[in-house]
Design a protein around this motif. Structure first.
Motif, mmCIF file in Angstrom:
data_model
loop_
_atom_site.group_PDB
_atom_site.id
_atom_site.type_symbol
_atom_site.label_atom_id
_atom_site.label_comp_id
_atom_site.label_asym_id
_atom_site.label_seq_id
_atom_site.Cartn_x
_atom_site.Cartn_y
_atom_site.Cartn_z
ATOM 1 N N ILE A 197 0.820 -1.222 0.000
ATOM 2 C CA ILE A 197 0.000 0.000 0.000
ATOM 3 C C ILE A 197 0.850 1.267 0.000
ATOM 4 O O ILE A 197 0.317 2.368 -0.106
ATOM 5 N N GLY A 198 2.170 1.112 0.133
ATOM 6 C CA GLY A 198 3.050 2.279 -0.020
ATOM 7 C C GLY A 198 3.474 2.948 1.272
ATOM 8 O O GLY A 198 3.802 4.135 1.259
ATOM 9 N N ARG A 223 -8.764 17.605 -0.971
ATOM 10 C CA ARG A 223 -8.423 17.318 -2.373
ATOM 11 C C ARG A 223 -7.384 16.209 -2.458
ATOM 12 O O ARG A 223 -7.520 15.280 -3.262
ATOM 13 N N ARG A 224 -6.358 16.266 -1.619
ATOM 14 C CA ARG A 224 -5.292 15.257 -1.656
ATOM 15 C C ARG A 224 -5.833 13.868 -1.305
ATOM 16 O O ARG A 224 -5.441 12.864 -1.911
ATOM 17 N N LEU A 225 -6.745 13.817 -0.340
ATOM 18 C CA LEU A 225 -7.318 12.521 0.056
ATOM 19 C C LEU A 225 -8.190 11.941 -1.052
ATOM 20 O O LEU A 225 -8.141 10.743 -1.332
ATOM 21 N N ILE A 226 -8.981 12.788 -1.701
ATOM 22 C CA ILE A 226 -9.846 12.321 -2.798
ATOM 23 C C ILE A 226 -8.990 11.830 -3.966
ATOM 24 O O ILE A 226 -9.254 10.773 -4.554
ATOM 25 N N GLU A 227 -7.942 12.574 -4.313
ATOM 26 C CA GLU A 227 -7.062 12.160 -5.412
ATOM 27 C C GLU A 227 -6.377 10.832 -5.102
ATOM 28 O O GLU A 227 -6.262 9.960 -5.976
ATOM 29 N N THR A 232 -7.455 8.514 -3.063
ATOM 30 C CA THR A 232 -8.470 7.449 -3.065
ATOM 31 C C THR A 232 -8.659 6.920 -4.487
ATOM 32 O O THR A 232 -8.697 5.700 -4.710
ATOM 33 N N ALA A 233 -8.757 7.825 -5.457
ATOM 34 C CA ALA A 233 -8.905 7.406 -6.860
ATOM 35 C C ALA A 233 -7.672 6.637 -7.320
ATOM 36 O O ALA A 233 -7.783 5.623 -8.020
ATOM 37 N N ARG A 234 -6.484 7.084 -6.913
ATOM 38 C CA ARG A 234 -5.239 6.399 -7.290
ATOM 39 C C ARG A 234 -5.208 4.977 -6.706
ATOM 40 O O ARG A 234 -4.868 4.022 -7.396
ATOM 41 N N CYS A 235 -5.581 4.841 -5.431
ATOM 42 C CA CYS A 235 -5.593 3.521 -4.783
ATOM 43 C C CYS A 235 -6.595 2.587 -5.462
ATOM 44 O O CYS A 235 -6.318 1.397 -5.652
ATOM 45 N N ALA A 236 -7.760 3.127 -5.829
ATOM 46 C CA ALA A 236 -8.785 2.309 -6.476
ATOM 47 C C ALA A 236 -8.274 1.753 -7.806
ATOM 48 O O ALA A 236 -8.633 0.643 -8.207
ATOM 49 N N VAL A 245 -6.283 3.279 4.645
ATOM 50 C CA VAL A 245 -5.150 3.187 3.718
ATOM 51 C C VAL A 245 -4.788 4.575 3.207
ATOM 52 O O VAL A 245 -3.625 4.992 3.225
ATOM 53 N N VAL A 246 -5.789 5.321 2.763
ATOM 54 C CA VAL A 246 -5.542 6.640 2.173
ATOM 55 C C VAL A 246 -4.990 7.607 3.217
ATOM 56 O O VAL A 246 -4.023 8.341 2.950
ATOM 57 N N LEU A 247 -5.555 7.619 4.414
ATOM 58 C CA LEU A 247 -5.053 8.509 5.467
ATOM 59 C C LEU A 247 -3.593 8.206 5.795
ATOM 60 O O LEU A 247 -2.778 9.117 5.971
#
Length: 199
Positions: free
Chosen positions: A30-31, A58-62, A64-68, A82-84
């Motif tokens: 997960i990085g 904005r950073r969290l939404i971006e 989230t899309a990258r992880c998906a 994961v995103v946090l």
């Protein structure tokens, strides 16, 4: 908060004296860089001014899309957590475990005092009516002190029935239990698609 955007309790996988190979692989996939703790998102202490100043939403939404796009469901099931951890890694203040105590942490640190009990995972929830669930008695005590105390009898009856027979669907599988023993496990049925549900 020492200039940090978030405070949180470390995940139990990070608290073990020697992290398991499975946990180490999860962190890498997960990085999460070596040396950066991984935190549970069950309770978050937030510096809202700092989060707004950093354009955190904005950073969290971006991310989230990258992880998906980049992670398989096995590694992206704890989506928000994961995103946090990815976006704020190295910048989260560790809080004492007693502020987000899970069942796994209690097994690791049985004498740790509890301020906030975090019922993590499907089968640990007090309202999950399976025979081995031990979290429902304290939940019932607190339920009786709330405006929803009228639900207490139904809650107890549901749990008593769950001691005999229960069917649970989790992670794409349906499991049935009789007196706490699993009698079958099968892939969960997907709802039939209709014209309206198709993209």
């Amino acid at each position: 908060m020492r200039g940090l955007p978030l405070g949180a309790v470390r995940e139990v996988g990070d608290l073990a004296a020697t992290p398991s190979p499975v946990w180490a692989r999860y962190r890498r996939t997960i990085g999460i860089r070596d040396g950066n703790p991984y935190f549970c998102a069950g309770l978050l202490l937030m510096d809202c001014e700092r989060l707004r100043a950093e354009d955190a939403a904005r950073r969290l939404i971006e991310d989230t899309a990258r992880c998906a796009r980049e992670l398989t469901p096995d590694f992206f099931s704890a989506t928000d957590q994961v995103v946090l951890n990815r976006v704020f890694q190295g910048r989260i203040l560790p809080l004492p475990a007693r502020y987000g105590m899970t069942g796994a942490m209690l097994r690791l640190r049985p004498r740790e005092p509890i301020v906030i009990r975090h019922y993590m995972g499907h089968y640990e929830k007090p309202w999950c009516n399976v025979a081995w669930n031990r979290t429902w008695p304290p939940y019932l005590r607190f339920l009786l002190r709330t405006p929803w105390r009228g639900e207490a009898a139904r809650f107890v009856l549901g749990h008593l029935w769950g001691l005999v027979w229960s069917v649970q669907t989790k992670n794409g599988h349906t499991r049935a239990f009789l007196f706490g023993l699993r009698v079958f496990k099968r892939a969960a049925r997907r709802p039939a698609q209709t014209k309206e549900s198709l993209p």
